[in-house]
Design a protein around this motif. Sequence first.
Motif, PDB file in Angstrom:
ATOM      1  N   ASP A 157      -4.982   2.932  -0.122  1.00  0.00           N
ATOM      2  CA  ASP A 157      -4.954   1.524   0.485  1.00  0.00           C
ATOM      3  C   ASP A 157      -4.570   1.024  -1.308  1.00  0.00           C
ATOM      4  O   ASP A 157      -3.466   1.068  -1.811  1.00  0.00           O
ATOM      5  CB  ASP A 157      -6.702   1.772  -0.531  1.00  0.00           C
ATOM      6  CG  ASP A 157      -7.004   2.498  -1.802  1.00  0.00           C
ATOM      7  OD1 ASP A 157      -6.015   2.423  -2.298  1.00  0.00           O
ATOM      8  OD2 ASP A 157      -8.431   3.002  -1.513  1.00  0.00           O
ATOM      9  N   GLU A 158      -4.659   0.088  -1.337  1.00  0.00           N
ATOM     10  CA  GLU A 158      -4.118  -0.982  -2.283  1.00  0.00           C
ATOM     11  C   GLU A 158      -4.556  -0.326  -4.139  1.00  0.00           C
ATOM     12  O   GLU A 158      -3.115  -1.519  -4.775  1.00  0.00           O
ATOM     13  CB  GLU A 158      -4.034  -2.486  -2.740  1.00  0.00           C
ATOM     14  CG  GLU A 158      -5.418  -2.965  -2.932  1.00  0.00           C
ATOM     15  CD  GLU A 158      -6.177  -4.289  -2.447  1.00  0.00           C
ATOM     16  OE1 GLU A 158      -5.725  -5.172  -1.889  1.00  0.00           O
ATOM     17  OE2 GLU A 158      -6.724  -4.755  -3.963  1.00  0.00           O
ATOM     18  N   ARG A 159      -5.228   0.343  -4.015  1.00  0.00           N
ATOM     19  CA  ARG A 159      -5.007   0.905  -5.547  1.00  0.00           C
ATOM     20  C   ARG A 159      -3.725   1.712  -5.624  1.00  0.00           C
ATOM     21  O   ARG A 159      -3.900   2.497  -5.094  1.00  0.00           O
ATOM     22  CB  ARG A 159      -6.259   1.006  -5.707  1.00  0.00           C
ATOM     23  CG  ARG A 159      -7.559   0.164  -5.350  1.00  0.00           C
ATOM     24  CD  ARG A 159      -9.096   0.564  -5.677  1.00  0.00           C
ATOM     25  NE  ARG A 159      -9.210   1.547  -4.754  1.00  0.00           N
ATOM     26  CZ  ARG A 159     -10.483   2.384  -4.339  1.00  0.00           C
ATOM     27  NH1 ARG A 159     -11.360   2.356  -5.040  1.00  0.00           N
ATOM     28  NH2 ARG A 159     -10.325   2.281  -3.236  1.00  0.00           N
ATOM     29  N   GLY A 160      -3.528   1.736  -6.938  1.00  0.00           N
ATOM     30  CA  GLY A 160      -2.001   2.974  -7.441  1.00  0.00           C
ATOM     31  C   GLY A 160      -0.720   2.310  -7.207  1.00  0.00           C
ATOM     32  O   GLY A 160      -0.957   0.967  -6.648  1.00  0.00           O
ATOM     33  N   SER A 161       0.142   2.672  -7.617  1.00  0.00           N
ATOM     34  CA  SER A 161       1.379   1.546  -7.868  1.00  0.00           C
ATOM     35  C   SER A 161       2.337   2.530  -6.430  1.00  0.00           C
ATOM     36  O   SER A 161       1.796   3.065  -5.701  1.00  0.00           O
ATOM     37  CB  SER A 161       2.684   2.807  -8.690  1.00  0.00           C
ATOM     38  OG  SER A 161       2.742   4.400  -8.118  1.00  0.00           O
ATOM     39  N   ARG A 162       2.957   2.316  -5.951  1.00  0.00           N
ATOM     40  CA  ARG A 162       3.263   1.325  -4.667  1.00  0.00           C
ATOM     41  C   ARG A 162       3.761   3.111  -4.269  1.00  0.00           C
ATOM     42  O   ARG A 162       4.545   3.643  -3.318  1.00  0.00           O
ATOM     43  CB  ARG A 162       4.516   0.608  -4.742  1.00  0.00           C
ATOM     44  CG  ARG A 162       5.839   0.653  -3.237  1.00  0.00           C
ATOM     45  CD  ARG A 162       7.242  -0.868  -3.047  1.00  0.00           C
ATOM     46  NE  ARG A 162       6.966  -0.820  -1.873  1.00  0.00           N
ATOM     47  CZ  ARG A 162       8.361   0.119  -1.833  1.00  0.00           C
ATOM     48  NH1 ARG A 162       8.781   0.886  -2.334  1.00  0.00           N
ATOM     49  NH2 ARG A 162       8.887   0.105  -0.307  1.00  0.00           N
ATOM     50  N   GLU A 163       4.893   3.503  -5.326  1.00  0.00           N
ATOM     51  CA  GLU A 163       5.249   4.891  -5.104  1.00  0.00           C
ATOM     52  C   GLU A 163       4.427   5.781  -5.216  1.00  0.00           C
ATOM     53  O   GLU A 163       4.539   7.091  -4.218  1.00  0.00           O
ATOM     54  CB  GLU A 163       6.487   5.351  -6.423  1.00  0.00           C
ATOM     55  CG  GLU A 163       7.851   4.727  -6.440  1.00  0.00           C
ATOM     56  CD  GLU A 163       7.609   3.439  -6.919  1.00  0.00           C
ATOM     57  OE1 GLU A 163       6.495   2.488  -7.773  1.00  0.00           O
ATOM     58  OE2 GLU A 163       8.265   2.572  -6.844  1.00  0.00           O
ATOM     59  N   TYR A 164       2.746   6.051  -6.150  1.00  0.00           N
ATOM     60  CA  TYR A 164       2.334   7.100  -5.266  1.00  0.00           C
ATOM     61  C   TYR A 164       1.145   6.998  -4.627  1.00  0.00           C
ATOM     62  O   TYR A 164       0.589   7.913  -3.416  1.00  0.00           O
ATOM     63  CB  TYR A 164       1.225   6.829  -6.941  1.00  0.00           C
ATOM     64  CG  TYR A 164      -0.197   7.163  -6.639  1.00  0.00           C
ATOM     65  CD1 TYR A 164      -0.199   9.215  -7.258  1.00  0.00           C
ATOM     66  CD2 TYR A 164      -1.665   7.077  -6.445  1.00  0.00           C
ATOM     67  CE1 TYR A 164      -1.027   9.457  -7.157  1.00  0.00           C
ATOM     68  CE2 TYR A 164      -2.658   7.772  -6.160  1.00  0.00           C
ATOM     69  CZ  TYR A 164      -2.817   9.105  -6.337  1.00  0.00           C
ATOM     70  OH  TYR A 164      -3.679   9.693  -6.855  1.00  0.00           O
ATOM     71  N   ASN A 165       1.325   5.644  -4.048  1.00  0.00           N
ATOM     72  CA  ASN A 165       0.702   4.887  -2.869  1.00  0.00           C
ATOM     73  C   ASN A 165       1.386   6.064  -1.163  1.00  0.00           C
ATOM     74  O   ASN A 165       0.840   5.944  -0.311  1.00  0.00           O
ATOM     75  CB  ASN A 165       0.412   4.215  -2.027  1.00  0.00           C
ATOM     76  CG  ASN A 165      -1.003   3.745  -3.028  1.00  0.00           C
ATOM     77  OD1 ASN A 165      -1.490   4.882  -3.831  1.00  0.00           O
ATOM     78  ND2 ASN A 165      -0.718   2.504  -3.490  1.00  0.00           N
ATOM     79  N   LEU A 166       2.548   5.740  -1.705  1.00  0.00           N
ATOM     80  CA  LEU A 166       3.105   6.541  -0.275  1.00  0.00           C
ATOM     81  C   LEU A 166       3.124   7.782  -0.474  1.00  0.00           C
ATOM     82  O   LEU A 166       3.519   8.516   0.406  1.00  0.00           O
ATOM     83  CB  LEU A 166       5.230   6.069  -0.652  1.00  0.00           C
ATOM     84  CG  LEU A 166       5.493   4.795  -0.503  1.00  0.00           C
ATOM     85  CD1 LEU A 166       7.053   3.690  -0.933  1.00  0.00           C
ATOM     86  CD2 LEU A 166       5.317   4.223   1.270  1.00  0.00           C
ATOM     87  N   GLY A 167       3.219   8.414  -2.492  1.00  0.00           N
ATOM     88  CA  GLY A 167       3.531  10.018  -1.694  1.00  0.00           C
ATOM     89  C   GLY A 167       1.919  10.580  -1.269  1.00  0.00           C
ATOM     90  O   GLY A 167       1.732  11.765  -0.808  1.00  0.00           O
ATOM     91  N   LEU A 168       1.094   9.526  -2.016  1.00  0.00           N
ATOM     92  CA  LEU A 168      -0.473  10.034  -1.031  1.00  0.00           C
ATOM     93  C   LEU A 168      -0.199   9.742   0.459  1.00  0.00           C
ATOM     94  O   LEU A 168      -1.170  10.496   1.770  1.00  0.00           O
ATOM     95  CB  LEU A 168      -1.679   9.175  -1.869  1.00  0.00           C
ATOM     96  CG  LEU A 168      -3.088   8.835  -1.462  1.00  0.00           C
ATOM     97  CD1 LEU A 168      -3.567  10.786  -1.437  1.00  0.00           C
ATOM     98  CD2 LEU A 168      -4.122   7.913  -1.648  1.00  0.00           C
ATOM     99  N   GLY A 169       0.530   8.776   1.296  1.00  0.00           N
ATOM    100  CA  GLY A 169      -0.097   8.953   2.343  1.00  0.00           C
ATOM    101  C   GLY A 169       1.157   9.864   2.984  1.00  0.00           C
ATOM    102  O   GLY A 169       0.511  10.392   4.241  1.00  0.00           O
TER     103      GLY A 169
END
Length: 171
Positions: free
Chosen positions: A105-117
């Motif tokens: 989802d949109e919460r978190g930084s772009r880099e963090y969300n890429l890692g989470l995905g």
Amino acid sequence: MNVAIRISLAALLALGLVACKKKTVRDEVEPPVQTTPPAAQTTPAGDDWSDPSALDRIPCLRQRVVYFDFDQANVRSEAQEILSCHARYLSNRSMARVTLEGHADERGSREYNLGLGERRGNAARDALTVAGASSGQLTVVSYGEERPTCTMSDESCWQQNRRVEIVYTVR
């Protein structure tokens, strides 16, 4: 000169006719009679998991999205069933290939969300391989928050965006 061309054309025509000559049929040897009965079919005719049409016919194979909890990359129990179903199909159809697209989802930084995905995609890949799919059939891609299915900023929308999509690149 015309005579030489005519003779050459006649020679070429004769060669062509010889090349097209019907081959003689050899006496064929009949194959040996099979003494062992064919293997028993283990699945009913309507439940063929190696047929690509199974992806549209079998209900659990039509489910191609698994969801995750907030800030988690653990596969939920209900997602295990979906992934086991796809693992069964992949193990029965070795030529099939899947891309696991991880999203956040949109919460978190772009880099963090890429890692989470990516962690979510890897978790889905691990569940598929444990259930019988070959790791060579699976590719993981992370889109992070870049491709949301819902663009509103509320919990129901964020829930839809925390997912891994199972995309068949080769059926």
